[in-house]
Design an enzyme around this catalytic site. Structure first.
Site, PDB file in Angstrom:
ATOM      1  N   LYS A  22     -19.894  -7.797   1.922  1.00  0.00           N
ATOM      2  CA  LYS A  22     -19.193  -6.697   1.223  1.00  0.00           C
ATOM      3  C   LYS A  22     -20.174  -5.587   0.857  1.00  0.00           C
ATOM      4  O   LYS A  22     -19.922  -4.414   1.136  1.00  0.00           O
ATOM      5  CB  LYS A  22     -18.528  -7.236  -0.054  1.00  0.00           C
ATOM      6  N   ASN A  23     -21.280  -5.980   0.230  1.00  0.00           N
ATOM      7  CA  ASN A  23     -22.168  -4.945  -0.304  1.00  0.00           C
ATOM      8  C   ASN A  23     -23.030  -4.262   0.748  1.00  0.00           C
ATOM      9  O   ASN A  23     -23.805  -3.378   0.436  1.00  0.00           O
ATOM     10  CB  ASN A  23     -23.005  -5.500  -1.466  1.00  0.00           C
TER      11      ASN A  23
HETATM   12  N1  EPU Z   1     -28.357   1.569 -13.493  1.00  0.00           N
HETATM   13  C1  EPU Z   1     -28.647   2.634 -14.292  1.00  0.00           C
HETATM   14  N2  EPU Z   1     -28.459   3.888 -13.781  1.00  0.00           N
HETATM   15  C2  EPU Z   1     -28.029   4.122 -12.538  1.00  0.00           C
HETATM   16  C3  EPU Z   1     -27.732   3.006 -11.701  1.00  0.00           C
HETATM   17  C4  EPU Z   1     -27.913   1.747 -12.228  1.00  0.00           C
HETATM   18  O1  EPU Z   1     -29.042   2.465 -15.439  1.00  0.00           O
HETATM   19  O2  EPU Z   1     -27.885   5.274 -12.156  1.00  0.00           O
HETATM   20  C5  EPU Z   1     -28.534   0.204 -14.036  1.00  0.00           C
HETATM   21  C6  EPU Z   1     -27.226  -0.579 -14.074  1.00  0.00           C
HETATM   22  O3  EPU Z   1     -26.456  -0.267 -15.205  1.00  0.00           O
HETATM   23  C7  EPU Z   1     -27.708  -2.014 -14.092  1.00  0.00           C
HETATM   24  C8  EPU Z   1     -29.010  -1.929 -13.284  1.00  0.00           C
HETATM   25  O4  EPU Z   1     -29.311  -0.542 -13.156  1.00  0.00           O
HETATM   26  O5  EPU Z   1     -28.008  -2.430 -15.398  1.00  0.00           O
HETATM   27  C9  EPU Z   1     -28.935  -2.505 -11.911  1.00  0.00           C
HETATM   28  O6  EPU Z   1     -27.707  -2.150 -11.294  1.00  0.00           O
HETATM   29  P1  EPU Z   1     -27.644  -1.689  -9.789  1.00  0.00           P
HETATM   30  O7  EPU Z   1     -27.617  -0.202  -9.755  1.00  0.00           O
HETATM   31  O8  EPU Z   1     -28.692  -2.391  -9.003  1.00  0.00           O
HETATM   32  O9  EPU Z   1     -26.234  -2.216  -9.396  1.00  0.00           O
HETATM   33  P2  EPU Z   1     -25.346  -1.544  -8.339  1.00  0.00           P
HETATM   34  O10 EPU Z   1     -26.202  -0.970  -7.288  1.00  0.00           O
HETATM   35  O11 EPU Z   1     -24.359  -0.667  -9.014  1.00  0.00           O
HETATM   36  C10 EPU Z   1     -25.087  -3.557  -6.679  1.00  0.00           C
HETATM   37  C11 EPU Z   1     -23.936  -4.381  -6.201  1.00  0.00           C
HETATM   38  C12 EPU Z   1     -23.467  -5.262  -7.346  1.00  0.00           C
HETATM   39  C13 EPU Z   1     -24.626  -6.149  -7.800  1.00  0.00           C
HETATM   40  C14 EPU Z   1     -25.827  -5.282  -8.175  1.00  0.00           C
HETATM   41  C15 EPU Z   1     -27.054  -6.091  -8.511  1.00  0.00           C
HETATM   42  C16 EPU Z   1     -22.897  -2.944  -4.576  1.00  0.00           C
HETATM   43  C17 EPU Z   1     -21.707  -2.130  -4.203  1.00  0.00           C
HETATM   44  N3  EPU Z   1     -22.849  -3.501  -5.773  1.00  0.00           N
HETATM   45  O12 EPU Z   1     -24.569  -2.793  -7.765  1.00  0.00           O
HETATM   46  O13 EPU Z   1     -22.431  -6.068  -6.831  1.00  0.00           O
HETATM   47  O14 EPU Z   1     -24.238  -6.909  -8.904  1.00  0.00           O
HETATM   48  O15 EPU Z   1     -26.158  -4.398  -7.082  1.00  0.00           O
HETATM   49  O16 EPU Z   1     -27.413  -6.899  -7.444  1.00  0.00           O
HETATM   50  O17 EPU Z   1     -23.822  -3.100  -3.809  1.00  0.00           O
HETATM   51  C18 EPU Z   1     -20.436  -7.283  -6.921  1.00  0.00           C
HETATM   52  O18 EPU Z   1     -20.523  -7.377  -5.684  1.00  0.00           O
HETATM   53  O19 EPU Z   1     -19.604  -7.931  -7.595  1.00  0.00           O
HETATM   54  C19 EPU Z   1     -21.352  -6.388  -7.622  1.00  0.00           C
HETATM   55  C20 EPU Z   1     -21.152  -5.957  -8.861  1.00  0.00           C
END
Ligand code: EPU
Length: 420
Positions: A22-23
């Site tokens: 998915k991701n």
């Molecule tokens: N964060 C910030 N600012 C930003 C972006 C992120 O503070 O601009 C923080 C977030 O709030 C969090 C931390 O950085 O505390 C890490 O989050 P990250 O950005 O890595 O998460 P994401 O990229 O939004 C992806 C996956 C998630 C998964 C996380 C961690 C996708 C679409 N989503 O999210 O997947 O939990 O990485 O591995 O790739 C899921 O599949 O259920 C899911 C939530």
């Protein structure tokens, strides 16, 4: 509202195939907009989140042809508009992945703060995306809840992520791939989806080095081409099925997967006494009647994934001893703990980020609601090992990320009915 009715306690066994990640799908689909040529995608999971991305692509002018049960051809010769439909984007966090390609192709993009996810404190932040695009020279205006980004052509720059972010790393990589000059991204996330996205972009003519390491260097190119790409297996599905096998004491063979992507979980299995055998694309779990508890702290890759945290907590309700589950990545990701307690688990909420689980306990059927995707699948595992008939509603959250989960688990001997 559609729901699952699950009769627990059935013996599960057999083989289950893992679908495409998915991701990664949620990044490859928008990345197809970086070129006006045709892209063929294989092993695309048939899940709600991918359908939302396809709808967004169609709205932007992509011509999409289904070429098989899990393959598509996509070509966007001309992008119709530079605005992401608020109706979609507000409900769909991964819509943020469309921003970089639109900015690269059109020189501007307008979008609302993406939503659609209960995890995160109130709203998951996008500050690092905005800051990163600004570092690459985009002019940023905020109009109410809308962001308006403009840049005739982005310029290469150095950018350091003060928080490690998966989608942030991926968005900057896409933006820099078509920027002018060299970009160096530091303190990048290391998730396998990032290396896979870089592989796709490089196969289309991008010049990205170091993806999968903390420093990624990108030499911008003017044009990207089309091509063919196969989505790798979903590592979270792989881990989820492995946990299900351990929790339900079910001899399961997981196929079409990459066990190397869930090393952190397998290292824990060794410590708690859950035996497994692994090949390059299969994983066989030999269930143990008794296994030990183990405390985990979620971590960026290659540490223990936050996306397996809820399922692991369910496993710990069946383990001998006390464990602490510490969620360090997302806020509001332990909302399901209360539901597990209602099912008979002995769980103490220490603070919003930590729970203590005392096992083993028997679980009993309850009426449940799936708060988010990963908690939803954890509720399914809990229901499969519980006594009685569990009802889970808000299953849209589960459909978002798991293809035909009901049918696939029923083939293993589960009794799950979907009521639409
Ligand atoms: N964060 C910030 N600012 C930003 C972006 C992120 O503070 O601009 C923080 C977030 O709030 C969090 C931390 O950085 O505390 C890490 O989050 P990250 O950005 O890595 O998460 P994401 O990229 O939004 C992806 C996956 C998630 C998964 C996380 C961690 C996708 C679409 N989503 O999210 O997947 O939990 O990485 O591995 O790739 C899921 O599949 O259920 C899911 C939530």
């Amino acid at each position: 509202m559609p729901k699952f009715i699950i009769t627990g306690g059935k013996a599960l066994a057999g083989e289950i195939e893992v679908k495409g990640a998915k991701n990664l799908a949620l990044k490859i689909l928008p990345a197809t907009l970086l070129t006006d040529e045709a892209v063929s995608i294989f092993n695309l999971p048939d899940i709600e989140d991918a359908r939302r991305s396809i709808e967004l692509l169609t709205g932007l002018g992509a011509e999409i042809k289904k070429t098989g049960p899990s393959s598509l051809d996509i070509q966007t010769k001309k992008i119709k508009n530079s605005e992401l439909s608020p109706e979609f984007a507000k409900k769909f966090r991964a819509s943020i992945m469309f921003v970089a390609p639109l900015l690269a192709r059109l020189g501007e993009v307008k979008f609302p703060h993406p939503g659609g996810c209960v995890i995160g404190a109130g709203e998951r932040p996008i500050d690092l995306f905005i800051e990163g695009f600004a570092a690459l020279g985009a002019e940023i205006k905020v109009d109410g809840r809308f962001y308006h980004l403009k840049a005739r052509r982005l310029r290469g720059a150095e950018y350091f992520f003060t928080t490690i972010t998966v989608t942030g790393t991926e968005a900057m990589m896409m933006a820099a791939a078509r920027a002018q000059g060299k970009t160096t991204l530091k303190n990048c996330a290391l998730e396998p989806e990032i290396s896979a996205l870089a592989e796709y972009l490089n196969a289309s003519g991008a010049k990205i080095k170091g993806a999968g390491s903390p420093t990624i260097v990108i030499e911008g190119v003017e044009k990207l081409s089309g091509g063919k790409f196969t989505i790798m297996p979903d590592r979270i599905e792989t881990g989820t099925f492995a946990i299900l096998a351990a929790a339900a004491r079910a001899p399961l063979t997981i196929t079409k997967c990459n066990p190397a992507h869930i090393e952190s979980l397998l290292a824990v299995f060794k410590k708690i006494g859950v035996a497994y055998e692994a090949g390059s694309d299969w994983l066989k779990i030999t269930p143990a009647k008794k296994f030990k508890s183990y405390s985990i702290k979620t971590h960026e890759y290659p540490g223990f994934p936050t996306d397996l945290q809820a399922s692991f907590t369910v496993l710990m309700t069946q383990a001998n001893g006390t464990s602490m589950i510490h969620e360090t990545i997302h806020d509001r990701r332990l909302l399901y703990a209360d539901m597990l307690s209602q099912m008979g688990a002995n769980i103490i909420m220490c603070d919003p980020h930590r729970v203590v689980v005392n096992g083993p306990t028997r679980l009993f059927a309850k009426k449940l609601t799936s708060p988010d995707l990963r908690a939803g699948i954890a509720m399914i595992i809990a229901a499969l090992i519980a006594q009685g008939e569990t009802e889970i509603d808000n299953i849209y959250q589960i459909d978002r990320g798991y293809e035909n989960i009901c049918e696939r688990l029923n083939k293993l001997g589960a009794d799950i009915k979907r009521i639409d």
